[in-house]
Enzyme design. Structure first.
Site, short mmCIF file in Angstrom:
data_model
loop_
_atom_site.label_atom_id
_atom_site.label_comp_id
_atom_site.label_asym_id
_atom_site.label_seq_id
_atom_site.Cartn_x
_atom_site.Cartn_y
_atom_site.Cartn_z
N GLY A 13 11.58 3.90 -0.41
CA GLY A 13 10.54 2.84 -0.65
C GLY A 13 10.32 1.92 0.29
O GLY A 13 9.43 1.02 0.33
N ASN A 15 8.81 2.48 3.15
CA ASN A 15 7.43 2.60 3.55
C ASN A 15 6.48 1.81 3.16
O ASN A 15 5.42 1.33 3.93
CB ASN A 15 6.66 4.58 3.55
N LYS A 92 7.43 14.89 -5.54
CA LYS A 92 6.14 15.70 -6.80
C LYS A 92 5.14 16.11 -5.75
O LYS A 92 4.38 15.16 -5.25
CB LYS A 92 6.19 14.85 -7.95
N HIS A 110 4.33 11.60 6.38
CA HIS A 110 4.92 12.79 7.45
C HIS A 110 5.84 12.28 8.33
O HIS A 110 5.12 12.10 9.36
CB HIS A 110 4.26 14.48 7.04
N GLU A 180 6.99 5.22 11.23
CA GLU A 180 6.02 5.46 9.95
C GLU A 180 5.52 4.12 9.52
O GLU A 180 4.64 3.69 9.05
CB GLU A 180 7.36 6.25 9.02
#
Ligand code: GRF
Length: 203
Positions: A13, A15, A92, A110, A180
């Site tokens: 977590g 990000n 998922k 990504h 990111e």
């Protein structure tokens, strides 16, 4: 009005933390209305609890039927009033009902320069291994809109990171992860400012 966001995360977590930090610092006019994780032991849920954010553990464990899980996820998002969804290390696929209800409003980050080094199996350390194996001189981070295929929707922003001599997948991963955190908050700021336009919910 603060943009209401739902965050999906399966692991650490970090990000999501970058977004929380931006909100708490007052640089992002947004509110995390729900954190969803398929992993009850995830760092992401720990962070949600630490920051008093509403969270749900929704997984195949309680909803073995994928369509049921999809409906439960969509119901939770709608109940929370989420307008935009950020996938932040979510392992998922998003179900078809949720995808349809939030079409164009689900973003993903990504850790590579898509369309290279993306797709099925390109998670965790794998994209970085793939970059080094290809002999690329640069990698980076990509934020894109989510569609039904892994890592394939329209690209919103990319940030390049050089591959350095002696890089291992792990050192490259760490350098990319730092970028990111910057790029995801940047894109969200652009969405809030209207410089990146997402379709209006319910269209
Ligand atoms: C990040 O590299 C992200 O790009 C990828 O999974 C990783 C998640 O890291 N999809 P964190 O959970 O945000 O720390």
């Amino acid at each position: 009005m603060a943009l209401k966001i739902g965050v999906f995360a399966s692991h650490g977590g970090s990000n999501m933390q970058a977004i929380i930090d931006g909100i708490e610092a007052g640089t992002l006019d947004a509110e995390i209305v729900l954190v969803i994780s398929n992993n009850s032991g995830s760092g992401a849920l720990e962070r949600a609890r630490r920051h008093d954010l509403p969270w749900r553990h929704l997984s195949g464990k309680h909803h073995p039927e994928p369509a049921d899980l999809d409906r439960a996820i969509l119901g939770a998002l709608q109940e929370a009033g989420a307008e935009v969804i950020l996938l932040a290390g979510y392992m998922k696929k998003i179900g078809p009902e949720t995808l349809a209800a939030y079409e164009g409003r689900i973003l993903n980050i990504h850790p590579a320069l898509l369309p290279k080094h993306g797709g099925k199996g390109m998670y965790g350390i794998h994209p970085h291994e793939s970059v080094l194996a290809a002999g690329d001189i640069e990698s980076g981070a990509t934020v894109h809109v989510v569609n039904e295929n892994y890592d394939e929707g329209p690209i919103l922003k990319q940030r390049k990171v050089p591959v350095l001599p002696g890089d291992t997948p792990e050192t490259l991963q760490q350098r990319v992860l730092k970028e990111e955190h910057v790029i995801y908050a940047d894109v969200l700021a652009d969405v809030i400012a209207g410089t990146i336009r997402l379709p209006v919910l319910g269209d």
